[in-house]
Scaffold this active site. Structure first.
Site, PDB file in Angstrom:
ATOM      1  N   ASP A  19       0.836  -1.407   0.336  1.00  0.00           N
ATOM      2  CA  ASP A  19       0.049   0.164  -0.416  1.00  0.00           C
ATOM      3  C   ASP A  19       0.610   1.636  -0.230  1.00  0.00           C
ATOM      4  OD1 ASP A  19      -1.949  -1.966   0.959  1.00  0.00           O
ATOM      5  OD2 ASP A  19      -2.343  -1.061   2.766  1.00  0.00           O
TER       6      ASP A  19
ATOM      7  N   GLN B  97       3.976   0.919   1.941  1.00  0.00           N
ATOM      8  CA  GLN B  97       4.321  -0.817   2.945  1.00  0.00           C
ATOM      9  C   GLN B  97       5.361  -1.362   2.101  1.00  0.00           C
ATOM     10  OE1 GLN B  97       2.453  -1.989   5.865  1.00  0.00           O
ATOM     11  NE2 GLN B  97       2.520  -0.278   5.822  1.00  0.00           N
TER      12      GLN B  97
ATOM     13  N   TRP C 144       5.676 -10.323   1.468  1.00  0.00           N
ATOM     14  CA  TRP C 144       5.514  -9.491   2.267  1.00  0.00           C
ATOM     15  C   TRP C 144       6.019 -10.200   3.788  1.00  0.00           C
ATOM     16  CZ3 TRP C 144       3.150  -9.987   7.052  1.00  0.00           C
ATOM     17  CH2 TRP C 144       2.163  -9.070   7.538  1.00  0.00           C
TER      18      TRP C 144
ATOM     19  N   SER D 169      -0.333   0.022   7.556  1.00  0.00           N
ATOM     20  CA  SER D 169      -0.477   1.494   6.525  1.00  0.00           C
ATOM     21  C   SER D 169      -1.465   2.449   7.711  1.00  0.00           C
ATOM     22  CB  SER D 169      -1.616   0.554   5.608  1.00  0.00           C
ATOM     23  OG  SER D 169      -1.058   0.231   4.592  1.00  0.00           O
TER      24      SER D 169
ATOM     25  N   ASP E 167      -5.086   1.309  10.082  1.00  0.00           N
ATOM     26  CA  ASP E 167      -4.937   1.713   8.368  1.00  0.00           C
ATOM     27  C   ASP E 167      -5.769   3.046   8.671  1.00  0.00           C
ATOM     28  OD1 ASP E 167      -4.623  -0.028   7.467  1.00  0.00           O
ATOM     29  OD2 ASP E 167      -5.661  -0.564   5.650  1.00  0.00           O
TER      30      ASP E 167
ATOM     31  N   GLU F  97     -10.385  -2.323   4.658  1.00  0.00           N
ATOM     32  CA  GLU F  97      -9.499  -1.761   4.663  1.00  0.00           C
ATOM     33  C   GLU F  97      -8.910  -1.037   3.488  1.00  0.00           C
ATOM     34  OE1 GLU F  97      -6.519  -5.821   4.715  1.00  0.00           O
ATOM     35  OE2 GLU F  97      -6.944  -5.018   2.938  1.00  0.00           O
TER      36      GLU F  97
ATOM     37  N   TRP G 171      -3.498  -8.953  -3.794  1.00  0.00           N
ATOM     38  CA  TRP G 171      -3.441 -10.008  -2.393  1.00  0.00           C
ATOM     39  C   TRP G 171      -3.455 -11.255  -3.483  1.00  0.00           C
ATOM     40  CZ3 TRP G 171       0.192  -8.706   0.224  1.00  0.00           C
ATOM     41  CH2 TRP G 171       0.252  -7.622   1.013  1.00  0.00           C
TER      42      TRP G 171
HETATM   43  C1  FRU Z   1      -3.977  -3.440   2.763  1.00  0.00           C
HETATM   44  C2  FRU Z   1      -3.154  -4.235   3.878  1.00  0.00           C
HETATM   45  C3  FRU Z   1      -3.635  -2.728   5.437  1.00  0.00           C
HETATM   46  C4  FRU Z   1      -2.517  -3.021   6.803  1.00  0.00           C
HETATM   47  C5  FRU Z   1      -1.219  -3.244   5.019  1.00  0.00           C
HETATM   48  C6  FRU Z   1      -0.047  -4.526   5.652  1.00  0.00           C
HETATM   49  O1  FRU Z   1      -3.066  -4.682   1.905  1.00  0.00           O
HETATM   50  O2  FRU Z   1      -4.162  -5.247   4.618  1.00  0.00           O
HETATM   51  O3  FRU Z   1      -4.953  -3.050   5.681  1.00  0.00           O
HETATM   52  O4  FRU Z   1      -2.820  -1.973   6.553  1.00  0.00           O
HETATM   53  O5  FRU Z   1      -1.640  -3.792   3.949  1.00  0.00           O
HETATM   54  O6  FRU Z   1       0.941  -4.649   5.005  1.00  0.00           O
END
Ligand code: FRU
Length: 478
Positions: free
Chosen positions: A22, A38, A46, A79, A153, A204, A286
């Site tokens: 993000d 992120q 990730w 985020s 978020d 989110e 995702w």
């Molecule tokens: C959205 C998310 C957010 C979270 C972040 C973690 O893509 O899942 O909700 O803060 O990515 O990396």
């Protein structure tokens, strides 16, 4: 050479190396657009989240800066947003040098392992040197967790009528609003969304802002959802309604999507840009983000888009217009063609930017196909079927999709755009396509990974078409 790897976008933002998801903390200050993101610097998948950082003067060219926020004993850095605290209400700067304040989520993976539900909390950090360095607030978190697993978020914006900062927070299947005058004490105001909108996954990355249409103010709430997007996996829906400083309300019944493609997620707008609302999203999904076939780095952002409200087929809709800056800053060569009552047209050397301005209306049973292909028999097919009022994008004929079965499914969307004098704009980069109809009344963003460049484009129809076609190659931003 850096930024020249296979699939590396040449005019989209990407991290120098490592993983990105993000966009975060977007704030305009002292002539620079800050973009945080992120980031897992140690791997291309990730992992423990940091806030990567870059700045731009034009939202096209980016300067990479050192990582702004590192994980600490309270957790990794999820985020969030950033704003200018102009009146130094937080007391974290001075009256003469007001601070930039970042509001983010701490994700405490250690606590999560203990079975607790309270591992996501909201915290702040600040900068008094134009965003160059960031210091975490000493008494974090500023908003503790009430016992809800998905609690994250925070997107903060100033609400002038009530003279308060409003935090929109994604809380499992709804958005919670909190208010504060100092960023430190937060008061719960209301919840929105359990009864409306798409709910195929967790909510989110919200964003709340006003926009005007015909002199009337409306409030727009962006909500990303994963999974449950219209073409599978992640996507961003939006609501148009009212916000009175405490509650968001809407009479909207239909689900509206910001982008019908599979690859525009978690996007929000820059703060401190006055009436302009400039949006950027994470160009992935995702469903497969962790396994797309790039090396060295993973994921790009969409191009920046300016959001506005407009009447589309008689209804007020959110429109995402590509920023002119790309064409203004990057144009290298320009091609122009005029086609008159033709069934098809072939462009032999496809540019990064192509615009097709149709001069005649389409018939009810007409179909329009735009094929992007190469001599290697790789093909992307974009199609508008006017009898079904449906648009589709097929990327199954690009050979390299074996990494994910979700990746090759046909993307479909309703043809919700004004049909007269239709204009299609295609932004193509090394591994992405962003298709805008009528300056963003309808948008589809999708990744693709072809072995060779898709260097030809064929526009064809079962009826006659007349159009002006413009195309420009873009210089690399790197
Ligand atoms: C959205 C998310 C957010 C979270 C972040 C973690 O893509 O899942 O909700 O803060 O990515 O990396």
């Amino acid at each position: 050479l850096q930024f020249k790897e296979q699939y590396r976008p040449q005019y989209h933002f990407t991290p120098p190396s490592g993983w990105m998801n993000d966009p975060n903390g977007m704030v305009y200050y002292a002539g620079q657009y800050h973009l945080f993101y992120q980031h897992n610097p140690d791997s291309t998948v990730w992992g423990p989240m940091h806030w990567g950082h870059a700045v731009s003067k034009d939202l096209v060219h980016w300067e990479h800066l050192p990582i702004a926020l590192y994980p600490d004993s309270l957790g990794t850095i999820f985020s969030g947003s950033a704003v200018l605290d102009q009146k130094n209400k937080s007391g974290l700067g001075t009256d003469n040098n007001p601070p930039l304040v970042a509001i983010y989520t701490y994700h405490d993976a250690e606590q999560e392992k203990t079975g607790s539900n309270q591992f996501q909390t909201q915290a702040i950090a600040f900068s008094t040197d134009s965003g160059r360095t960031w210091q975490k607030y000493k008494n974090n978190p500023v908003l503790t967790n009430p016992g809800i697993k998905d609690f994250r978020d925070p997107k903060v914006s100033w609400h002038e009528p009530s003279k308060k900062w409003i935090m929109s927070l994604a809380v499992k299947n709804k958005i919670s609003f909190y208010s504060s005058t100092n960023f430190i004490d937060w008061k719960f105001e209301s919840d929105f969304g359990e009864q409306v909108g798409a709910h195929g996954g967790v909510w989110e990355c919200p964003d709340l802002f006003p926009l005007e249409i015909n002199g009337e103010e409306k409030w727009v709430l962006l909500v990303s959802i994963n999974p449950g997007g219209p073409n599978g996996g992640s996507a961003t829906q939006y609501f148009i309604g009212d916000f009175d400083g405490k509650k968001f309300s809407t009479s909207q019944e239909e689900i509206y999507w910001l982008d019908y493609g599979t690859d525009n997620y978690a996007g929000v707008t820059w703060s401190n840009t006055q009436n302009r609302k400039i949006f950027m999203g994470w160009m992935s999904n995702w469903d497969y983000a962790n396994i797309v076939p790039t090396e060295n780095w993973r994921s790009a952002m969409t191009i920046a888009r300016e959001l506005s409200l407009a009447k589309v087929e008689g209804e007020i809709r959110l429109v995402s217009r590509p920023l002119n800056n790309y064409k203004e800053q990057l144009t290298e060569k320009k091609f122009e063609w005029e086609i008159k009552d033709q069934n098809n047209f072939l462009i032999k050397n496809v540019s990064e930017w192509t615009e097709i301005d149709f001069k005649s209306p389409f018939g009810q049973n007409q179909e329009l196909e735009i094929e992007l292909f190469n001599e290697n028999e790789e093909l992307l097919l974009f199609k508008i079927d006017f009898s079904k009022q449906e648009v589709s994008l097929d990327r199954s004929t690009i050979k390299r999709h074996g990494f994910s079965k979700e990746f090759k499914s046909l993307q479909k969307a309703p043809a919700h755009f004004n049909k007269e004098n239709m204009k299609i704009e295609i932004f193509k980069d090394a591994s992405s396509l962003e298709i805008f109809i009528n300056d963003g009344e309808w948008v589809m963003t999708a990744l693709y990974f072809s072995n060779n460049e898709l260097n030809q484009m064929k526009i064809s129809s079962n009826g006659k078409i007349s159009a002006d076609i413009n195309a420009s190659s873009f210089k690399s931003i790197w």
